[in-house]
Design a protein around this motif. Structure first.
Motif, short mmCIF file in Angstrom:
data_model
loop_
_atom_site.label_atom_id
_atom_site.label_comp_id
_atom_site.label_asym_id
_atom_site.label_seq_id
_atom_site.Cartn_x
_atom_site.Cartn_y
_atom_site.Cartn_z
N GLN A 161 0.85 -1.19 0.00
CA GLN A 161 0.00 0.00 0.00
C GLN A 161 0.87 1.23 0.00
N ARG A 162 0.51 2.18 -0.80
CA ARG A 162 1.22 3.45 -0.73
C ARG A 162 0.50 4.32 0.29
N PRO A 163 1.21 5.21 0.94
CA PRO A 163 0.55 6.03 1.95
C PRO A 163 -0.53 6.91 1.32
N ALA A 164 -1.62 7.07 2.04
CA ALA A 164 -2.71 7.90 1.55
C ALA A 164 -2.29 9.37 1.55
N ASP A 165 -2.86 10.12 0.64
CA ASP A 165 -2.59 11.55 0.61
C ASP A 165 -3.07 12.16 1.92
N PRO A 166 -2.31 13.08 2.48
CA PRO A 166 -2.75 13.69 3.73
C PRO A 166 -4.02 14.52 3.52
N GLN A 167 -4.86 14.50 4.52
CA GLN A 167 -6.10 15.25 4.47
C GLN A 167 -6.15 16.22 5.63
N VAL A 168 -6.82 17.33 5.41
CA VAL A 168 -7.10 18.28 6.48
C VAL A 168 -8.41 17.83 7.11
N ALA A 169 -8.47 17.85 8.43
CA ALA A 169 -9.69 17.44 9.13
C ALA A 169 -9.89 18.31 10.36
N PHE A 170 -11.12 18.34 10.82
CA PHE A 170 -11.42 19.01 12.09
C PHE A 170 -11.09 18.05 13.21
N ASP A 171 -10.48 18.54 14.29
CA ASP A 171 -10.23 17.66 15.43
C ASP A 171 -11.47 17.66 16.33
N ARG A 172 -11.42 16.85 17.35
CA ARG A 172 -12.58 16.66 18.23
C ARG A 172 -13.05 17.96 18.87
N SER A 173 -12.14 18.78 19.35
CA SER A 173 -12.55 20.03 20.01
C SER A 173 -13.19 20.99 19.02
N GLU A 174 -12.67 21.04 17.80
CA GLU A 174 -13.27 21.90 16.77
C GLU A 174 -14.68 21.41 16.42
N LEU A 175 -14.83 20.10 16.27
CA LEU A 175 -16.16 19.55 15.97
C LEU A 175 -17.14 19.80 17.11
N ASN A 176 -16.68 19.74 18.36
CA ASN A 176 -17.57 20.02 19.49
C ASN A 176 -18.11 21.44 19.41
N VAL A 177 -17.26 22.40 19.08
CA VAL A 177 -17.68 23.80 18.96
C VAL A 177 -18.68 23.95 17.81
N ILE A 178 -18.35 23.38 16.67
CA ILE A 178 -19.23 23.49 15.49
C ILE A 178 -20.57 22.80 15.74
N LEU A 179 -20.53 21.58 16.28
CA LEU A 179 -21.78 20.83 16.49
C LEU A 179 -22.64 21.43 17.60
N SER A 180 -22.03 22.12 18.54
CA SER A 180 -22.81 22.82 19.56
C SER A 180 -23.66 23.92 18.92
N LEU A 181 -23.04 24.71 18.07
CA LEU A 181 -23.77 25.76 17.34
C LEU A 181 -24.81 25.13 16.42
N TYR A 182 -24.43 24.08 15.72
CA TYR A 182 -25.35 23.39 14.82
C TYR A 182 -26.58 22.87 15.58
N GLY A 183 -26.36 22.28 16.74
CA GLY A 183 -27.47 21.75 17.54
C GLY A 183 -28.45 22.83 17.97
N ARG A 184 -27.92 23.99 18.35
CA ARG A 184 -28.81 25.11 18.73
C ARG A 184 -29.63 25.59 17.54
N ALA A 185 -29.02 25.63 16.37
CA ALA A 185 -29.74 26.07 15.17
C ALA A 185 -30.79 25.04 14.74
N VAL A 186 -30.49 23.77 14.90
CA VAL A 186 -31.48 22.73 14.60
C VAL A 186 -32.66 22.84 15.56
N ALA A 187 -32.37 23.07 16.84
CA ALA A 187 -33.43 23.21 17.84
C ALA A 187 -34.31 24.43 17.52
N ALA A 188 -33.71 25.47 16.94
CA ALA A 188 -34.47 26.66 16.56
C ALA A 188 -35.22 26.45 15.25
N GLY A 189 -34.99 25.34 14.57
CA GLY A 189 -35.68 25.03 13.33
C GLY A 189 -35.08 25.68 12.09
N GLU A 190 -33.87 26.20 12.19
CA GLU A 190 -33.26 26.90 11.06
C GLU A 190 -32.43 26.01 10.16
#
Length: 114
Positions: free
Chosen positions: A11-40
């Motif tokens: 196997q050749r190594p996979a191309d590196p990818q940029v990703a969100f880490d867990r703390s970044e996803l927690n911040v984003i999903l917290s905002l997302y959850g509030r917006a979903v609860a508001a129906g937006e």
């Protein structure tokens, strides 16, 4: 000296990818959850590419994204690592701190909920 071609099992190594880490996803999903609860907001998608990680936010799954939250490490020292992009591709906010950049979406959400 003969050079052997690489074996098909190697196997050749996979191309590196940029990703969100867990703390970044927690911040984003917290905002997302509030917006979903508001129906937006109702759906999201994530893309992890070689130069950028994208969190796309949708009102409906069949539409174009309302907003995109992008992480571009190449811009860390220039314009900032994070950006919020609007529906027509305009940059709403850019910076090095994710919470600060997401405030532009929180303000829009607060106006909608009031």
């Amino acid at each position: 000296m003969t050079v052997q071609p690489p074996s098909p099992n190697t196997q050749r190594p996979a191309d590196p990818q940029v990703a969100f880490d867990r703390s970044e996803l927690n911040v984003i999903l917290s905002l997302y959850g509030r917006a979903v609860a508001a129906g937006e907001w109702r759906d999201y998608a994530m893309s992890f590419l070689r130069e950028v990680a994208i969190f796309s936010i949708f009102r409906r799954a069949a539409e174009t994204p309302l907003y995109r939250i992008e992480k571009r490490p190449a811009l860390r020292n220039k314009q900032g690592l994070y950006a919020v992009i609007g529906p027509q591709g305009q940059v709403l906010k850019r910076g090095g701190d994710l919470r600060t950049v997401l405030r532009v979406l929180e303000r829009k959400l607060i106006r909608i909920v009031e």
